[in-house]
Design a protein around this motif. Structure first.
Motif, PDB file in Angstrom:
ATOM      1  N   LEU A 155       7.531   0.328   5.771  1.00 55.57           N
ATOM      2  CA  LEU A 155       6.524  -0.170   5.079  1.00 55.57           C
ATOM      3  C   LEU A 155       7.034  -1.353   4.150  1.00 55.57           C
ATOM      4  CD1 LEU A 155       4.550   2.829   3.427  1.00 55.57           C
ATOM      5  CD2 LEU A 155       3.515   1.368   5.301  1.00 55.57           C
ATOM      6  N   ARG A 156       8.258  -0.918   3.604  1.00 52.60           N
ATOM      7  CA  ARG A 156       8.762  -1.844   2.737  1.00 52.60           C
ATOM      8  C   ARG A 156      10.187  -1.190   2.311  1.00 52.60           C
ATOM      9  NH1 ARG A 156       4.823   0.059   0.213  1.00 52.60           N
ATOM     10  NH2 ARG A 156       5.074   1.573  -1.208  1.00 52.60           N
ATOM     11  N   GLU A 157      10.965  -2.211   1.484  1.00 52.15           N
ATOM     12  CA  GLU A 157      12.193  -1.631   0.850  1.00 52.15           C
ATOM     13  C   GLU A 157      12.095  -1.763  -0.514  1.00 52.15           C
ATOM     14  OE1 GLU A 157      15.662  -4.165   2.612  1.00 52.15           O
ATOM     15  OE2 GLU A 157      15.523  -3.122   4.255  1.00 52.15           O
ATOM     16  N   HIS A 158      13.227  -1.050  -1.278  1.00 51.80           N
ATOM     17  CA  HIS A 158      12.735  -0.753  -2.784  1.00 51.80           C
ATOM     18  C   HIS A 158      14.497  -0.681  -3.209  1.00 51.80           C
ATOM     19  CE1 HIS A 158      11.808   0.752  -6.703  1.00 51.80           C
ATOM     20  NE2 HIS A 158      12.983   1.537  -6.288  1.00 51.80           N
ATOM     21  N   MET A 189       0.811  -1.042  -0.129  1.00 48.86           N
ATOM     22  CA  MET A 189      -0.069  -0.064   0.069  1.00 48.86           C
ATOM     23  C   MET A 189       1.101   1.157  -0.114  1.00 48.86           C
ATOM     24  SD  MET A 189      -3.158   0.895   2.421  1.00 48.86           S
ATOM     25  CE  MET A 189      -4.285   0.080   1.499  1.00 48.86           C
ATOM     26  N   THR A 190       0.526   2.164  -0.905  1.00 47.57           N
ATOM     27  CA  THR A 190       1.400   3.466  -0.905  1.00 47.57           C
ATOM     28  C   THR A 190       1.065   4.417  -0.029  1.00 47.57           C
ATOM     29  OG1 THR A 190      -0.237   4.371  -2.443  1.00 47.57           O
ATOM     30  CG2 THR A 190       1.554   3.033  -3.545  1.00 47.57           C
ATOM     31  N   PHE A 191       1.752   5.501   0.225  1.00 51.88           N
ATOM     32  CA  PHE A 191       1.395   6.511   1.417  1.00 51.88           C
ATOM     33  C   PHE A 191       0.133   7.075   0.816  1.00 51.88           C
ATOM     34  CE2 PHE A 191       1.379  10.815   2.564  1.00 51.88           C
ATOM     35  CZ  PHE A 191       1.618  10.739   4.043  1.00 51.88           C
ATOM     36  N   GLN A 192      -0.051   7.554  -0.339  1.00 49.11           N
ATOM     37  CA  GLN A 192      -1.135   8.202  -0.928  1.00 49.11           C
ATOM     38  C   GLN A 192      -2.369   7.552  -0.702  1.00 49.11           C
ATOM     39  OE1 GLN A 192      -0.639  10.624  -4.235  1.00 49.11           O
ATOM     40  NE2 GLN A 192      -2.525  10.960  -4.384  1.00 49.11           N
ATOM     41  N   LEU A 228       6.455   5.340   6.448  1.00 51.40           N
ATOM     42  CA  LEU A 228       5.338   6.065   6.865  1.00 51.40           C
ATOM     43  C   LEU A 228       6.121   7.270   7.322  1.00 51.40           C
ATOM     44  CD1 LEU A 228       3.087   3.808   9.017  1.00 51.40           C
ATOM     45  CD2 LEU A 228       2.477   4.923   6.591  1.00 51.40           C
ATOM     46  N   PRO A 229       5.288   8.533   7.424  1.00 49.54           N
ATOM     47  CA  PRO A 229       6.019   9.817   7.890  1.00 49.54           C
ATOM     48  C   PRO A 229       6.406   9.632   9.338  1.00 49.54           C
ATOM     49  CG  PRO A 229       4.016  10.383   6.433  1.00 49.54           C
ATOM     50  CD  PRO A 229       4.034   8.706   6.809  1.00 49.54           C
ATOM     51  N   GLU A 230       7.230  10.253   9.709  1.00 49.88           N
ATOM     52  CA  GLU A 230       7.584  10.568  11.102  1.00 49.88           C
ATOM     53  C   GLU A 230       6.560  10.614  12.135  1.00 49.88           C
ATOM     54  OE1 GLU A 230      10.704  12.743  14.333  1.00 49.88           O
ATOM     55  OE2 GLU A 230       9.982  13.686  12.514  1.00 49.88           O
ATOM     56  N   GLY A 231       6.182   9.958  13.143  1.00 49.79           N
ATOM     57  CA  GLY A 231       5.279  10.038  14.097  1.00 49.79           C
ATOM     58  C   GLY A 231       4.025   9.276  13.518  1.00 49.79           C
ATOM     59  N   ASP A 245      14.733  11.610   4.286  1.00 46.63           N
ATOM     60  CA  ASP A 245      14.841  11.457   5.770  1.00 46.63           C
ATOM     61  C   ASP A 245      14.547  10.032   6.286  1.00 46.63           C
ATOM     62  OD1 ASP A 245      14.505  14.399   5.896  1.00 46.63           O
ATOM     63  OD2 ASP A 245      12.406  14.176   6.689  1.00 46.63           O
ATOM     64  N   ALA A 246      14.014   9.230   5.580  1.00 45.53           N
ATOM     65  CA  ALA A 246      13.855   7.857   5.967  1.00 45.53           C
ATOM     66  C   ALA A 246      15.129   7.058   5.881  1.00 45.53           C
ATOM     67  CB  ALA A 246      12.865   6.996   5.238  1.00 45.53           C
ATOM     68  N   ASN A 247      15.769   7.536   4.844  1.00 42.38           N
ATOM     69  CA  ASN A 247      17.310   6.813   4.537  1.00 42.38           C
ATOM     70  C   ASN A 247      18.489   7.473   5.155  1.00 42.38           C
ATOM     71  OD1 ASN A 247      16.521   4.147   2.696  1.00 42.38           O
ATOM     72  ND2 ASN A 247      15.064   5.938   2.228  1.00 42.38           N
ATOM     73  N   GLY A 248      18.253   8.555   5.846  1.00 38.77           N
ATOM     74  CA  GLY A 248      19.514   9.164   6.247  1.00 38.77           C
ATOM     75  C   GLY A 248      20.282   9.685   5.348  1.00 38.77           C
ATOM     76  N   VAL A 249      19.661  10.441   4.395  1.00 37.67           N
ATOM     77  CA  VAL A 249      20.435  11.045   3.224  1.00 37.67           C
ATOM     78  C   VAL A 249      20.034  12.507   3.206  1.00 37.67           C
ATOM     79  CG1 VAL A 249      20.479  11.084   0.776  1.00 37.67           C
ATOM     80  CG2 VAL A 249      20.394   9.070   2.047  1.00 37.67           C
TER      81      VAL A 249
END
Length: 120
Positions: free
Chosen positions: A58-61, A1-4, A110-113, A88-92
């Motif tokens: 959610l998953r890896e790509h 499932m996507t964020f959208q 998912l977004p932070e929080g 943000d999610a990958n520390g880049v």
């Protein structure tokens, strides 16, 4: 499932930063005022980049040839301008790093929080 699919209207916008849409990395940051050369200048306060561990996975790509941060964000998050969430999610800090290495495993989160299944 996507964020959208999970959040079709995006995250709620904060009344503190009405100039930025809910999808902006600056949404929710307080605005401040400073005096500069006798003028009052409004600005967005500093945004601290969260630690990647704070995001629910959610998953890896795996990065494929021809992918760019914006096309990846469009495919995974439903909006090319949300590439910053992948950063943000990958520390880049530099978005180009996300797709610079073919086969790199990126965290799609998912977004932070926003808690995920593992957090429930």
């Amino acid at each position: 499932m996507t964020f959208q699919e999970l959040f079709p209207a995006g995250l709620p916008q904060s009344p503190q930063s009405p100039a930025f849409p809910a999808t902006s990395r600056y949404s929710g940051l307080p605005l401040a005022t400073a005096e500069l050369d006798g003028r009052q200048v409004r600005y967005v306060t500093r945004r601290f980049v969260p630690q990647p561990e704070r995001f629910a996975l959610l998953r890896e790509h795996a990065v494929a040839e021809g992918e760019r941060p914006d096309t990846l964000a469009a495919a995974e998050l439903g909006d090319p301008e949300r590439y910053w969430q992948l950063c943000d999610a990958n520390g880049v800090l530099d978005p180009a790093e996300l797709t610079a290495v073919l086969g790199r495993r990126l965290r799609i989160t998912l977004p932070e929080g926003v808690p995920g299944a593992a957090d429930a």
